[in-house]
Design an enzyme around this catalytic site. Sequence first.
Site, PDB file in Angstrom:
ATOM      1  N   GLU A 110      21.099  18.628  -6.931  1.00 51.58           N
ATOM      2  CA  GLU A 110      19.733  18.031  -7.101  1.00 51.58           C
ATOM      3  C   GLU A 110      19.943  16.811  -5.966  1.00 51.58           C
ATOM      4  OE1 GLU A 110      18.518  15.914 -10.525  1.00 51.58           O
ATOM      5  OE2 GLU A 110      16.289  16.053 -10.215  1.00 51.58           O
ATOM      6  N   LYS A 132      10.493  20.923  -9.327  1.00 49.35           N
ATOM      7  CA  LYS A 132      10.799  20.581 -10.758  1.00 49.35           C
ATOM      8  C   LYS A 132       9.422  20.391 -11.563  1.00 49.35           C
ATOM      9  CE  LYS A 132      13.784  16.735 -12.697  1.00 49.35           C
ATOM     10  NZ  LYS A 132      14.592  15.726 -12.204  1.00 49.35           N
ATOM     11  N   CYS A 150      17.420  20.059 -13.101  1.00 48.66           N
ATOM     12  CA  CYS A 150      18.143  18.998 -13.991  1.00 48.66           C
ATOM     13  C   CYS A 150      17.154  18.823 -15.290  1.00 48.66           C
ATOM     14  CB  CYS A 150      18.031  17.719 -13.140  1.00 48.66           C
ATOM     15  SG  CYS A 150      19.148  16.435 -13.821  1.00 48.66           S
TER      16      CYS A 150
HETATM   17  O1  LIG Z   1      17.949  14.711 -18.769  1.00 50.86           O
HETATM   18  C1  LIG Z   1      18.658  13.762 -18.400  1.00 50.86           C
HETATM   19  O2  LIG Z   1      19.442  13.195 -19.153  1.00 50.86           O
HETATM   20  C2  LIG Z   1      18.881  13.535 -17.145  1.00 50.86           C
HETATM   21  C3  LIG Z   1      17.866  14.333 -16.063  1.00 50.86           C
HETATM   22  C4  LIG Z   1      17.985  13.935 -14.669  1.00 50.86           C
HETATM   23  O3  LIG Z   1      18.911  13.113 -14.203  1.00 50.86           O
HETATM   24  C5  LIG Z   1      16.912  14.291 -13.788  1.00 50.86           C
HETATM   25  O4  LIG Z   1      16.376  15.107 -14.228  1.00 50.86           O
HETATM   26  O5  LIG Z   1      17.343  14.090 -12.709  1.00 50.86           O
END
Ligand SMILES: O=C(O)CCC(=O)C(=O)O
Length: 290
Positions: free
Chosen positions: A49, A121, A162
């Site tokens: 990401e 996303k 993510c």
């Molecule tokens: O869900 C998490 O703990 C981290 C998510 C995250 O870093 C993101 O979505 O970029």
Amino acid sequence: MAEAADPGKVKVALCQLHVTADKEQNIATAKAAIEDAAHNGAKLVVLPEMWNCPYSNDSFPSYAEDIEAGPSPSTDMLAAAAAAAGVTLVGGSVPERSVGKLYNTCCVFDHTGKLLAKHRKTHLFDIDIPGKMTFKESLTLTPGEGPTVVDTAAGRLGVGICYDIRFPELAMLYAKRGVQVLVYPGAFNTVTGPLHWELLARARAVDNQCFVITCSPARNPDASYQAWGHSTVVGPFAEVLATTEHEPTTIYADLDFAQVKERRANLPLTQQKRHDLYELVDRSSSSSKQ
Ligand SMILES: O=C(O)CCC(=O)C(=O)O
């Protein structure tokens, strides 16, 4: 949707990149990693990401690119690198500017460099663990409006970014559409990563009986956001096939697609669901692209 083709065995590479504030350097680092992975026999290459910029709301607007209208040096490089290397490329994510909005977007290219799909996303990372981790992507980003399923030479992929991994319904919807590999470019952090990163990947794998790939940036001690690293490949029996710590590296695994069928036959969970008691409702459009 027709049943996904069986691509046999596919070697996947997860490039855990060192990401800096220097966009040109990030592009060069990613290009070299893709070339290297192909050189080592990978046919599916996955990036993390936000690999072209620091992970911060201050950076997203200034590093964003218009992927459709251009200029887009990051995704242009990805297309060219996929073609030169002859690989299916899940190009991590970059900030995308489109019609006045910003998205966190993953582009998937085929081995000729053709853009097969874009995933924006869908669940933005807005959390507040006081004194430990507060982030609000929604300050700058807009959520994507749909799931992304894409047929590639390396299997049918369902893409999430993510925080998307925390939502089992999205993965279930992908499995319902015959996805064989859930791919999550991600950047968990040192607060949530230790307990949740691998747990979530294995949970999505055991629930959906498919491969799960999570690819993170390496930890950069100079960055404001400390990425957890630990890029990981999980098999359809929830077994960890490959993983690493937080340094820059590329990890490899052989995905044997027969195992997806085998595990789904061993434990026929799909047929055993009690649709008379509960149901997953798919409200997204049938289109996989955005
Ligand atoms: O869900 C998490 O703990 C981290 C998510 C995250 O870093 C993101 O979505 O970029």
